[in-house]
Design a protein around this motif. Structure first.
Motif, PDB file in Angstrom:
ATOM      1  N   MET A 162      27.156  40.223  37.659  1.00 15.55           N
ATOM      2  CA  MET A 162      28.026  39.615  36.656  1.00 15.55           C
ATOM      3  C   MET A 162      28.464  38.258  37.212  1.00 15.55           C
ATOM      4  SD  MET A 162      30.389  42.975  35.820  1.00 15.55           S
ATOM      5  CE  MET A 162      31.225  42.305  34.372  1.00 15.55           C
ATOM      6  N   ALA A 163      28.314  37.211  36.405  1.00 12.77           N
ATOM      7  CA  ALA A 163      28.711  35.865  36.857  1.00 12.77           C
ATOM      8  C   ALA A 163      28.831  34.987  35.636  1.00 12.77           C
ATOM      9  CB  ALA A 163      27.668  35.303  37.808  1.00 12.77           C
ATOM     10  N   PRO A 202      30.071  42.475  40.050  1.00 11.87           N
ATOM     11  CA  PRO A 202      30.512  41.079  40.022  1.00 11.87           C
ATOM     12  C   PRO A 202      30.040  40.415  41.319  1.00 11.87           C
ATOM     13  CG  PRO A 202      32.372  42.556  40.453  1.00 11.87           C
ATOM     14  CD  PRO A 202      31.187  43.424  40.158  1.00 11.87           C
ATOM     15  N   ARG A 203      29.305  39.304  41.210  1.00 13.24           N
ATOM     16  CA  ARG A 203      28.654  38.756  42.418  1.00 13.24           C
ATOM     17  C   ARG A 203      29.680  38.472  43.511  1.00 13.24           C
ATOM     18  NH1 ARG A 203      23.433  35.794  42.522  1.00 13.24           N
ATOM     19  NH2 ARG A 203      23.087  35.829  44.753  1.00 13.24           N
ATOM     20  N   PHE A 204      30.649  37.637  43.216  1.00 15.78           N
ATOM     21  CA  PHE A 204      31.851  37.446  44.038  1.00 15.78           C
ATOM     22  C   PHE A 204      32.865  36.714  43.181  1.00 15.78           C
ATOM     23  CE2 PHE A 204      30.549  33.383  46.731  1.00 15.78           C
ATOM     24  CZ  PHE A 204      29.924  32.829  45.635  1.00 15.78           C
ATOM     25  N   PRO A 210      38.617  35.069  35.579  1.00 20.34           N
ATOM     26  CA  PRO A 210      39.462  36.266  35.474  1.00 20.34           C
ATOM     27  C   PRO A 210      38.988  37.199  34.351  1.00 20.34           C
ATOM     28  CG  PRO A 210      40.828  34.333  35.846  1.00 20.34           C
ATOM     29  CD  PRO A 210      39.418  33.824  35.650  1.00 20.34           C
ATOM     30  N   GLU A 211      38.506  36.636  33.239  1.00 20.26           N
ATOM     31  CA  GLU A 211      38.046  37.496  32.126  1.00 20.26           C
ATOM     32  C   GLU A 211      36.848  38.347  32.569  1.00 20.26           C
ATOM     33  OE1 GLU A 211      38.590  34.106  31.816  1.00 20.26           O
ATOM     34  OE2 GLU A 211      40.584  34.504  30.981  1.00 20.26           O
ATOM     35  N   ASP A 212      35.949  37.726  33.323  1.00 19.49           N
ATOM     36  CA  ASP A 212      34.756  38.452  33.780  1.00 19.49           C
ATOM     37  C   ASP A 212      35.156  39.590  34.739  1.00 19.49           C
ATOM     38  OD1 ASP A 212      31.921  38.457  33.404  1.00 19.49           O
ATOM     39  OD2 ASP A 212      31.652  37.715  35.445  1.00 19.49           O
ATOM     40  N   LEU A 213      36.076  39.308  35.667  1.00 17.57           N
ATOM     41  CA  LEU A 213      36.539  40.370  36.583  1.00 17.57           C
ATOM     42  C   LEU A 213      37.288  41.453  35.807  1.00 17.57           C
ATOM     43  CD1 LEU A 213      37.668  38.383  39.776  1.00 17.57           C
ATOM     44  CD2 LEU A 213      35.517  39.612  39.375  1.00 17.57           C
ATOM     45  N   HIS A 214      37.979  41.031  34.768  1.00 13.53           N
ATOM     46  CA  HIS A 214      38.647  42.015  33.908  1.00 13.53           C
ATOM     47  C   HIS A 214      37.604  42.938  33.262  1.00 13.53           C
ATOM     48  CE1 HIS A 214      41.634  43.695  31.205  1.00 13.53           C
ATOM     49  NE2 HIS A 214      40.766  43.490  30.220  1.00 13.53           N
ATOM     50  N   TYR A 241      38.036  28.807  49.057  1.00 21.65           N
ATOM     51  CA  TYR A 241      37.706  28.459  47.670  1.00 21.65           C
ATOM     52  C   TYR A 241      38.198  29.555  46.714  1.00 21.65           C
ATOM     53  CZ  TYR A 241      34.632  26.624  43.898  1.00 21.65           C
ATOM     54  OH  TYR A 241      34.127  26.126  42.725  1.00 21.65           O
ATOM     55  N   THR A 242      38.034  30.788  47.119  1.00 16.60           N
ATOM     56  CA  THR A 242      38.478  31.912  46.279  1.00 16.60           C
ATOM     57  C   THR A 242      39.993  31.834  46.045  1.00 16.60           C
ATOM     58  OG1 THR A 242      36.729  33.307  47.190  1.00 16.60           O
ATOM     59  CG2 THR A 242      38.552  34.440  46.098  1.00 16.60           C
TER      60      THR A 242
END
Ligand code: GUN
Ligand code: ZN
Length: 434
Positions: A162-163, A202-204, A210-214, A241-242
């Motif tokens: 996911m990215a 999720p790749r990283f 935030p929507e993708d991690l959600h 960076y994160t």
């Protein structure tokens, strides 16, 4: 036992517990017999007594210089990096920029299918029978990988990356729903089918909004038996960076925690730059840490803290992180683990290294009721290691007396040449000498 019973005679080595906490956690039988029927272990024990108990006419295969051990677990690697392994000169973020565009080609089913055959074959040649793998962003890559694993009846946990930001066009999405929908479709097609399982991937944090991690958290909530794999605290620039992208979080791990991605199905790759608070949270959640020493040395990412992992008694298993890791071989990963631990003042014993690559891997995946050692009833995924696989290793072995010495020589000098045979669910899937 039925006419499907087969027996294998050699030295036999497996772990019964975690050697970090238990003094005698392994069993080594000099002249042993592994008995298998219908893909499952029937028994393991000294050959003399076990041979007498076999049904008449049972086929016995003998390996004079062999050590039979459970098939290896590789808990972190990347299928679409088959064609970019060994790219020169960069650390993590620069290296990713160099290799990532190539992942696009894995959306072409014919390409993905032919490469999945190469990829899984190389792992079986190296003695790995269970692995946790990243597909590319395209769901076709994961379909190809699962199809080939199913054909081989191999245990595979995999997921589509996911990215949706900070990635080149072609391997990312502009449609915020597509990562969720494609992952959900793959889960319904593959998760729990035969020996296959899905990992939300999720790749990283850098490559997900935030929507993708959600969405990843939502997939985990909706599918409680799937796994979750991602990268965590691999490289100092990546960590910084994160935290720039996700301000207000106390650590990188805390970013994932916020989206419900830290739990006992979570497998975090690398985990080099964790702080004490992270170790405590990992322990509390039951999550798994997966160092990948071949990759961590190759990218100069740093040293995994084996001592801290022991102090916090977190679940730990090893990976290769192929293709930042320049090997398919868990023997190579064990070798690099030993060297990495040495640089950090920790002497990793061969029993620990084999534990992290067998029973520890099974425990990390909560599959230790099925795999990881030769307890009766477990699935018969195993390898035959050849202690005489090269003239020099053969000569060196003559000077190795104890199991510890023999296993250490294999892990320091061996690689895929030392894997004489690999069996999956009782079936021969790799014969080095054929
Ligand atoms: N972090 C995000 N993606 C990757 C990858 O493909 N390899 C490694 N080693 N780290 C990553
Ligand atoms: Zn990786």
């Amino acid at each position: 036992m039925t006419s499907n019973t087969k027996a294998y005679r050699a030295s036999i080595f497996h772990l019964l517990d975690d050697p970090r906490y238990k003094k005698q956690a392994h069993e080594f039988i000099d002249d042993g017999l592994l008995v298998v029927c219908d893909g499952k272990v029937v028994s393991v024990g000294p050959a003399a007594a076990a041979l007498a108990a076999l049904p008449p006419g049972t086929e016995v295969t003998q390996f004079d210089d062999g050590i039979i051990t459970p098939g290896f677990f590789d808990l972190h690697n990347h299928f679409p990096q088959l064609s970019t392994v060994a790219v020169y000169g960069e650390q993590l973020l620069g290296w990713l920029n160099a290799i990532i565009p190539e992942e696009e080609v894995y959306k072409i089913p014919e390409v993905a299918t032919s490469r999945a055959k190469i990829f899984l074959k190389e792992y079986l040649r190296a003695g790995t029978t269970t692995m946790v793998t990243y597909g590319s962003w395209a769901k076709e890559s994961v379909d190809a990988l699962f199809s080939e694993a199913e054909r081989l009846n191999m245990r595979l946990v995999a997921g589509k990356v996911m990215a949706n930001r900070n990635m080149p066009a072609g391997i990312t999405t502009t449609d915020p729903e597509s990562d969720y929908e494609d992952s959900a479709e793959l889960i319904s097609r593959w998760h729990g089918r035969g020996r296959l399982a899905y990992a939300v991937t999720p790749r990283f944090a850098i490559s997900s909004t935030p929507e993708d991690l959600h969405s990843a958290g939502r997939l985990m909530r909706e599918n409680p038996t799937v796994y979750m794999q991602t990268h965590l605290s691999e490289n100092p620039d990546e960590v910084k960076y994160t935290l720039d992208l996700f301000p207000g979080h106390k650590s990188y791990l805390d970013v994932y925690d916020h989206f419900g991605l830290v739990g006992d199905r979570s497998i975090f790759g690398h985990c080099i730059h964790l702080v004490d608070e992270d170790f405590a949270r990992v322990k509390e959640s039951g999550a798994v840490l997966c160092p990948n020493p071949p990759s961590n040395m190759f990218l100069g990412s740093g040293l995994f803290k084996f001592q801290k992992a022991k102090d916090y008694s977190v679940r730990l298993a090893l990976g290769t992180d192929f293709g930042a890791g320049n090997t398919f071989s868990m023997l190579n990963s064990m070798e690099n683990s030993y060297k990495m631990a040495q640089l950090d003042g920790y002497s990793l014993s061969p029993f620990e290294a084999f534990y992290f690559s067998t029973l520890g891997g099974a425990r990390a995946l909560s599959m230790d009721d099925k795999l990881g050692n030769f307890a009766a009833g477990k699935e018969a995924d195993f390898v035959v290691m050849d202690t005489c696989c090269t003239p020099f290793i053969s000569w060196r072995m003559e000077h190795a007396k104890t199991p510890l010495e023999k296993l250490f020589v294999l892990m320091m000098l061996g690689d895929d040449r030392a894997i004489q045979r690999t069996y999956v669910f009782g079936e021969l899937v790799h014969n080095r000498d054929a």
